[in-house]
Scaffold this active site. Sequence first.
Site, short mmCIF file in Angstrom:
data_model
loop_
_atom_site.label_atom_id
_atom_site.label_comp_id
_atom_site.label_asym_id
_atom_site.label_seq_id
_atom_site.Cartn_x
_atom_site.Cartn_y
_atom_site.Cartn_z
N GLU A 5 0.85 -1.20 0.00
CA GLU A 5 0.00 0.00 0.00
C GLU A 5 0.89 1.24 0.00
O GLU A 5 2.00 1.23 0.51
CB GLU A 5 -0.90 0.01 1.25
CG GLU A 5 -1.82 1.22 1.32
CD GLU A 5 -2.87 1.13 2.42
OE1 GLU A 5 -3.68 2.06 2.54
OE2 GLU A 5 -2.88 0.11 3.15
N GLU B 126 -6.10 -9.08 4.33
CA GLU B 126 -5.21 -8.36 5.24
C GLU B 126 -5.13 -9.16 6.53
O GLU B 126 -6.15 -9.42 7.16
CB GLU B 126 -5.70 -6.94 5.55
CG GLU B 126 -5.60 -5.96 4.40
CD GLU B 126 -5.95 -4.53 4.80
OE1 GLU B 126 -5.73 -4.17 5.98
OE2 GLU B 126 -6.44 -3.79 3.94
N GLU C 293 -12.62 -1.90 3.09
CA GLU C 293 -13.17 -1.54 4.42
C GLU C 293 -14.18 -0.40 4.35
O GLU C 293 -14.16 0.52 5.17
CB GLU C 293 -12.02 -1.19 5.39
CG GLU C 293 -11.13 -2.37 5.70
CD GLU C 293 -10.02 -2.06 6.70
OE1 GLU C 293 -9.89 -0.88 7.14
OE2 GLU C 293 -9.26 -2.98 7.06
N TYR D 293 -6.16 -8.33 12.40
CA TYR D 293 -4.93 -7.86 13.03
C TYR D 293 -4.97 -8.24 14.50
O TYR D 293 -6.01 -8.13 15.15
CB TYR D 293 -4.78 -6.35 12.88
CG TYR D 293 -4.56 -5.90 11.46
CD1 TYR D 293 -3.30 -6.00 10.87
CD2 TYR D 293 -5.60 -5.37 10.70
CE1 TYR D 293 -3.09 -5.58 9.56
CE2 TYR D 293 -5.41 -4.96 9.39
CZ TYR D 293 -4.15 -5.06 8.83
OH TYR D 293 -3.93 -4.66 7.54
N ASN E 100 -6.57 1.59 2.78
CA ASN E 100 -7.26 2.87 2.88
C ASN E 100 -6.88 3.82 1.76
O ASN E 100 -7.69 4.62 1.30
CB ASN E 100 -6.95 3.52 4.24
CG ASN E 100 -7.45 2.71 5.41
OD1 ASN E 100 -8.15 1.72 5.24
ND2 ASN E 100 -7.09 3.13 6.62
#
Length: 484
Positions: free
Chosen positions: A26, A281, A172, A237, A71
């Site tokens: 990213e 992720e 997301e 996460y 993001n």
Amino acid sequence: MAYRIVVDPKKVVKPISRHIYGHFTEHLGRCIYGGIYEEGSPLSDERGFRKDVLEAVKRIKVPNLRWPGGNFASNYHWEDGIGPKNQRPVRFDLAWQQEEPNRFGTDEFIEYCREIGAEPYICINMGTGTLDEALHWLEYCNGKGNTYYAQLRRKYGHPEPYNVKFWGIGNEMWGEWQVGHMTADEYARAAKEYTKWMKVFDPTIKVIAVGCDDPIWNLKVLQEAGDVIDYISYHFYTGSDDYYETVSTVYLLKERLIGVKKLIDTIEVARKRGVKIALDEWNVWYRESNNKLEEPYDLKDGIFACGVLVLLQKMSDIVPLANLAQLVNALGAIHTEKNGLVLTPVYKAFELIVNHSGEKLVKTYVETETYSVEGVMFINKMPFSVENVPFLDAAASISEDGKKLFIAVVNYKKEDALKVPIRVEGLGQKKAAVYTLTGPDVNARNTMENPNIVDITSETITVDTEFEYTFKPFSCSVIEIELE
């Protein structure tokens, strides 16, 4: 309770998807710029690709690479990143509050994927973007005819279509931190519309819709778009200073993935289509909250990663696509400095498992003691509890040609080595290689000064139909046996 492993190499359970070993890059901190791409560095090639990073990435045989976010994707306009580099605009990235020079764009990403042998996985802009923009991006990448964006790709020096297979419909979008975040109903309708028309242009693509921990969100997405999407995503996460709290969440992840699978099975259109889960992720993340997110990984984080990879081998029919977040620097498996790099224990987990695993899962029985853990997730501060967590776990696989057997074993016990009886049906006496990821203690880290404190050791042993092996505490080992 005793410890025991029984493997039957003749009983193939299912194929193991190679795409469970995927990674993610990213435009965040130093993941791209100063990570995989650093123009002007003596360590970079003429394209700007860091050669030391390339070499390390090739060693873990990355099967697919997700980009440009995350993001970042939700306010990224792909046309800013094509054409002559000196003519590309510098933009302000809303997601990570930094300037984006756009010197690494679609063409550079595809070239990087080709160089490392990975399938590109592009996540489109569902925040400030439009359906038109997504369709144009798809056309630029996959167009074969004489249309405008296919010709534009050719104009910029790329005559053949890129044939990008994996397309993420946003990232997301349920989160308030996401530019243009949506309600479940809004996203479900948009995901259906984007997928439908993107597949009109290229019916061969595989589409990943946004999922989350909220079953109501997932339910609406699957009900509305389950007849057209191919995957629903899940992000995970975890991490804690406490060793057992960290490694136990391998099995919290398992519970949650099973929960998403059960939900898919309740939605007729999604079940009939065979919608799968993309764990696109996942990583340890609990220490760093600045905008560079350069999490320092230690051995316990590497043992967690080994556990996830062993889990995914066993679940790859349900979760055939996964991406560690991320590849370099920002939550990175690899950490770079101006004059070199460090391969973290998380990287070492991939190096071990990817290079010492087969393509077919075989029947494996594991007998183990268990424990229970209560903790708090770092990201959302939600408490969790996991029961019946194994101290010992294993997955066995064979090569495509059936000539080599791999038994991957995780000893989660922090305090003790485990002497484990192992039975391999029909084996007979043979030599075997054992590769073990280990280090001096669970908090051991690799550094520029001491790059191999956590590393993979190897030895040769004699095995038979029945044999014993002592697995070091807090370690992951693969016993590799030539069957023919």
